[in-house]
Design an enzyme around this catalytic site. Structure first.
Site, short mmCIF file in Angstrom:
data_model
loop_
_atom_site.label_atom_id
_atom_site.label_comp_id
_atom_site.label_asym_id
_atom_site.label_seq_id
_atom_site.Cartn_x
_atom_site.Cartn_y
_atom_site.Cartn_z
N LYS A 23 0.83 -1.21 0.00
CA LYS A 23 0.00 0.00 0.00
C LYS A 23 0.87 1.27 0.00
CE LYS A 23 -2.98 2.61 3.16
NZ LYS A 23 -2.17 3.51 3.98
N ASN A 24 1.87 1.31 0.89
CA ASN A 24 2.64 2.54 1.03
C ASN A 24 3.51 2.82 -0.19
OD1 ASN A 24 1.40 2.87 3.44
ND2 ASN A 24 3.15 2.37 4.72
N ARG A 98 -5.30 10.84 2.23
CA ARG A 98 -4.01 11.43 2.57
C ARG A 98 -2.99 11.25 1.46
NH1 ARG A 98 -3.07 9.32 7.56
NH2 ARG A 98 -1.80 7.77 6.55
N ASP A 122 -5.92 8.50 8.91
CA ASP A 122 -6.00 7.82 10.20
C ASP A 122 -6.13 8.75 11.39
OD1 ASP A 122 -5.80 5.32 9.42
OD2 ASP A 122 -3.67 5.07 9.82
N ASP A 320 4.25 0.54 11.86
CA ASP A 320 3.00 -0.10 11.44
C ASP A 320 2.83 -1.51 12.00
OD1 ASP A 320 2.12 2.05 10.04
OD2 ASP A 320 2.78 1.35 8.08
N MET A 342 7.07 6.95 17.38
CA MET A 342 6.85 7.85 16.25
C MET A 342 5.44 8.45 16.16
SD MET A 342 9.22 5.69 13.60
CE MET A 342 8.84 6.52 12.06
#
Length: 435
Positions: A23-24, A98, A122, A320, A342
């Site tokens: 996804k990223n 986003r 998110d 994540d 983070m």
């Protein structure tokens, strides 16, 4: 009315599962098609909400899109409608996503102007755009903020290469600046750049398009601007967050699972972190085999003190997967401190796990101590809601290992990041249905 998952836990799963495309990586790679008027073919695209929305957005901005199959798509950005990018429709649509911030770099590089909505997405603390905007300003873009409609406008008469030291190694920030810099005049040096595999993938793709980038995989990128980029083909890596989720799922549910085509060389420290929780896993070629384990025991540090697992920019452990590690630790033998450095509110789903019977002490918004139950007591099913993508899947894993029925609401958050997760888990023997 949004849908929910109804899960009956306690089944041992078995079989093979193939991770989706990352996804990223997808959000960056798909934005990069705007850098050229030529055709770009991308494969292993994950079929998830965030990615499909971005593809739709590009289509509305004038990119020609041909979906050869659900995971392969051809793009050609030879007639971009710059007026659409200032329209109320674009503002509304891009505000929901986003990832839409990622088209700013390519647009600035090629057309000298870009528009960015204030970020949504998110509920995991503030995601600042400072790194992106400051980077663009260093390259010579002017920045105008319209407070009436929460919109950032950027324009430039020509980007010029420069040296910059990023105040945080933001993955999306680095990617956006790289996409802007590849066509800037002169040389751009980005120090403290993110170096995640996804960013390496983007840089390799840009190089195939004709960009000149040195230092790929390190935290110092040196980019020599070129005047023109051409088309290319690009295959995305498997999603390492999904791979980590499946390793955790196998351990929690005492299942025997093989993760096929896992892109093992790109997983960095991830397999090692799961081994620290006592999970056996074997790398077989490009697959990961997880045998069924009755119990798994968390390692301690060499001096006997309690293990701490914390996140860190790559090549450290990705934030994540901390929610996944936290859930998996609830049924381990031993204790572990999870330190989420983070983001500030990613641990706020632990109250649901405590309701399910887990033993967790939430110390503050960043730290939680998990005291493993060692399978002495199963978690019990409850009704809960998912606050963000990663917590959603963590709760799903907890539910699949729990006794009785769980209902997970707000699963749109899970669908944003994981494709057909219910169907794929059912094939392994999970009792999960969408209601």
């Amino acid at each position: 009315m949004s849908s929910a998952f109804e899960v009956r836990g306690g089944n041992r799963l078995q079989g093979e599962i193939v991770p989706q495309g990352a996804k990223n990586e997808a959000l960056q790679i798909i934005s990069a098609v705007m850098l050229t008027p030529e055709k770009v073919t991308i494969s292993n695209i994950p079929d998830i909400v965030d990615v499909n929305l971005l593809i739709e957005l590009l289509g509305e901005a004038g990119v020609k899109i041909n979906r050869v199959s659900r995971d392969v798509c051809e793009f050609q950005a030879d007639a971009i409608d710059l007026d659409y990018l200032q329209s109320p429709e674009f503002k509304k649509k891009s505000g929901r996503l986003r990832g839409s911030v990622m088209i700013a770099g390519p647009l600035l590089a090629r057309f000298g102007k870009a528009f960015i909505p204030k970020p949504g997405g998110d509920k995991i603390g503030r995601r600042r755009l400072d790194t992106h905007i400051i980077g663009f300003e260093r390259l010579g873009a002017k920045f105008i903020y319209d407070s009436d409609d929460n919109f950032f406008r950027l324009e430039t008469t020509g980007l010029k290469g420069t040296y910059m030291l990023l105040d945080e190694p933001s993955v999306t920030g680095t990617a956006n600046i790289v996409m802007a810099a590849v066509m800037a005049e002169g040389t751009t040096t980005i120090y403290n750049a993110a170096c995640e595999p996804y960013l390496q993938q983007l840089c390799k793709m840009l190089v195939r398009m004709g960009a000149k980038i040195q230092g790929i995989g390190s935290n110092m990128l040196i980019i020599e601007g070129v005047k023109y980029l051409g088309g290319c083909e690009h295959a995305m890596l498997p999603d390492m967050i999904e791979i980590g989720s499946f390793i955790g799922l196998a351990a929690m549910t005492q299942s025997e699972i093989t993760i096929k085509n896992a892109g093992v060389e790109h997983l960095g420290i991830i397999p090692e972190k799961f081994r620290q929780l006592g999970i056996n896993l074997e790398i077989r070629g490009n697959d990961i085999y997880i045998p069924s384990q009755e119990t798994y025991e968390i390692q301690t540090f060499l001096d006997g003190s309690i293990l701490t697992i914390s996140d860190h920019p790559w090549p450290g452990f990705t934030p994540d997967l901390l929610s996944i590690v936290l859930v998996v630790a609830t049924q381990a033998k031993g204790s572990v401190m999870i330190h989420q450095k983070m983001f500030e509110s990613r641990l706020f789903f632990v109250d649901k796990l405590i309701d399910m019977g887990a033993q967790i002490v939430l110390c503050d918004p960043h730290r939680a101590v998990v005291i493993g139950l060692g399978r002495q007591h199963n978690l019990r099913g409850i009704t809960m809601s998912s606050p963000d993508i990663r917590a959603g899947v963590s709760l799903l894993i907890a539910a699949l290992s729990a006794e009785g029925k769980s209902t997970i609401q707000n699963i749109d958050q899970i669908d944003r990041g994981y494709q057909y997760i219910d169907e794929r888990l059912r094939k392994l023997g999970a009792d999960i249905k969408r209601i």
